[in-house]
Design a protein around this motif. Sequence first.
Motif, mmCIF file in Angstrom:
data_model
loop_
_atom_site.group_PDB
_atom_site.id
_atom_site.type_symbol
_atom_site.label_atom_id
_atom_site.label_comp_id
_atom_site.label_asym_id
_atom_site.label_seq_id
_atom_site.Cartn_x
_atom_site.Cartn_y
_atom_site.Cartn_z
ATOM 1 N N PRO A 34 1.017 -1.111 0.447
ATOM 2 C CA PRO A 34 -0.030 -0.132 0.358
ATOM 3 C C PRO A 34 0.943 1.112 0.175
ATOM 4 C CG PRO A 34 0.274 -1.147 2.028
ATOM 5 C CD PRO A 34 0.824 -1.797 1.099
ATOM 6 N N ILE A 35 0.131 2.549 -0.587
ATOM 7 C CA ILE A 35 0.986 3.713 -0.345
ATOM 8 C C ILE A 35 1.123 4.056 1.099
ATOM 9 C CG2 ILE A 35 1.046 6.432 -0.958
ATOM 10 C CD1 ILE A 35 -0.908 5.232 -2.850
ATOM 11 N N ALA A 79 -5.349 6.261 3.673
ATOM 12 C CA ALA A 79 -5.530 5.020 3.565
ATOM 13 C C ALA A 79 -6.401 4.143 2.535
ATOM 14 C CB ALA A 79 -4.787 3.534 4.241
ATOM 15 N N GLN A 104 -7.353 4.626 -4.988
ATOM 16 C CA GLN A 104 -7.015 3.427 -3.987
ATOM 17 C C GLN A 104 -8.609 2.736 -4.158
ATOM 18 O OE1 GLN A 104 -3.773 5.270 -0.903
ATOM 19 N NE2 GLN A 104 -6.191 6.008 -0.557
ATOM 20 N N HIS A 128 -7.819 -0.385 -4.314
ATOM 21 C CA HIS A 128 -7.990 -1.100 -3.372
ATOM 22 C C HIS A 128 -8.800 -1.523 -2.455
ATOM 23 C CE1 HIS A 128 -4.929 1.284 -2.540
ATOM 24 N NE2 HIS A 128 -5.071 0.374 -1.094
ATOM 25 N N ALA A 129 -8.937 0.155 -2.140
ATOM 26 C CA ALA A 129 -9.797 0.337 -0.300
ATOM 27 C C ALA A 129 -11.375 -0.347 -0.369
ATOM 28 C CB ALA A 129 -9.045 1.781 -0.316
ATOM 29 N N THR A 173 -0.091 -3.651 -5.012
ATOM 30 C CA THR A 173 -1.281 -2.127 -4.777
ATOM 31 C C THR A 173 -1.342 -1.990 -6.428
ATOM 32 O OG1 THR A 173 -1.196 -2.211 -2.950
ATOM 33 C CG2 THR A 173 -2.288 -0.368 -3.979
ATOM 34 N N VAL A 179 -2.711 1.666 -8.749
ATOM 35 C CA VAL A 179 -2.893 2.883 -8.046
ATOM 36 C C VAL A 179 -3.123 3.637 -9.382
ATOM 37 C CG1 VAL A 179 -1.838 4.875 -7.389
ATOM 38 C CG2 VAL A 179 -1.207 2.499 -5.657
#
Length: 503
Positions: free
Chosen positions: A312-313, A321, A357, A359-360, A374, A376
């Motif tokens: 993740p970032i 996040a 994001q 994926h969040a 991830t 982005v």
Amino acid sequence: MQIPQRSVDHGRRAIVVGSGPNGLTTAALLARDGWQVDVYERNAHPGGAAASAASLGPGTIVDLGAAGHPFGVASPVFRDLDLTSHGLEWIHAEVPMAHPLPHGEAAILHRDVETTAQGLGVDGGRWRSIHGHVTEHIDEHLENLLGPMLRVPPHPFRLARFGPVAAAPASWVANAAFSTEAARTLFLGSAAHAIVPLTLPFTGAFGMLFGALGMSRGWPVVRGGTGQLVKALLSVLHTHGGRVHLNHEVTNLAELPAADAIVLNLTPAQVLRVTGTTDEAGSQLARPTRRRLRDWRYGTAAYKVDFLLDGPIPWTNPAVAGAGTVHVVGGSQELIRAEADVAAGRLPRYPFVMVCQQHAADPTRATGDAAGKTVVWAYAHVPHGYQETRPGEIARLITNQIERFAPGFQQRVLKQVETSPADLESWNPNLIGGDVAGGAMNGRQALLRPGFTLDPYRVPTPRETATHTARLYLASSSTPPGAGVHGMPGAWAAHAVTKDFTD
């Protein structure tokens, strides 16, 4: 706006040029109403800028264009078409949007006004005052705003409440209403979706409406990528007998088979091209229409960079996040300056960067070979048609902006794919010079699309000819209510077609 609910075969034929969400919305509505509908698309895949692919490698799903969908989930026509019964699934991150600030702080837009206001401290009361009535009556506001501006609004009292802040420049609203950087940047980040200088009139409308959508309907993504929304529209179309012809570029309307109506999911530049307007003696457009479309102006560009990370970032503030969308640009003055620079043709040192994001909310964006990684999605606002002075110039600016608020981001990048304004236009000719809004959203074009006309969805023709007897219509983001994956220009174009052939 009333679109019939039940198919009745009445022998009418419609052709739609372009298979973006607006074109497919028109096609689906007309097919449901009993029309024989054929859609012609130049690319090998339908959807226009609403498409997804494994462009970062096996197991990845990357939205090639639109990514977050505050208008899509609230769209009246998507609800009318019941897209969720055709496979569309909206999914939400923990919070709709975040704006990281210097020194590890962050402004967070929550799914309700009260929680958002509480997080803004002394500015909470002003935040409630500006956004409360919009979130409480969001559907009525959308009925007012997601259609032609030159009409009697269906909810005039709501529009009167909306108007004072909406008509003002977002920069003025932010500075007059709020005392903290958190509230100012949260409002201005939403307003920046207008993709025009934030000192211009009517940018306040974007700040208020995008924030209110996040606090009422959210800013979701589509499970499995935005391309799944297109699949749902296609499912409705095919259910009612409509057809799509891929790899079929229409260069002149004279090439098309006979039809009663032709609907163009195109911006003015393409409309002029396919109607033969370069040869005015044979043009299929009336003279005032040609003049109006030629005066259409295109605006600020997007420069897109997609990243594949090994995790993740690493945001300094962990609350960021959990956000589906992140506005990365620093403080309010930096944001105002960045949008002014790109409109003036200058590349900002610190551009406005939007990061999605997905994926969040959506774990399907990285599976199989990409499991644990991830995806982005990011773009920066740059001048119209911007060409880099050196390779990787914009990718470095985007990376540096993210790195300011997520130290160690650059070390996590495994792969990146850059898409310049020229690349965007080559992929989708509606994105002229990298303009993703179908034309600049400033001046008269913010309200009068495409130009000054009381009838934005009909394209007047000077006469009927042997090669062109169909009535022409326009359904793209160059018509009201403008850009966004909500299908409403397509819905209004379908309404115009239906009205013309039933009156």
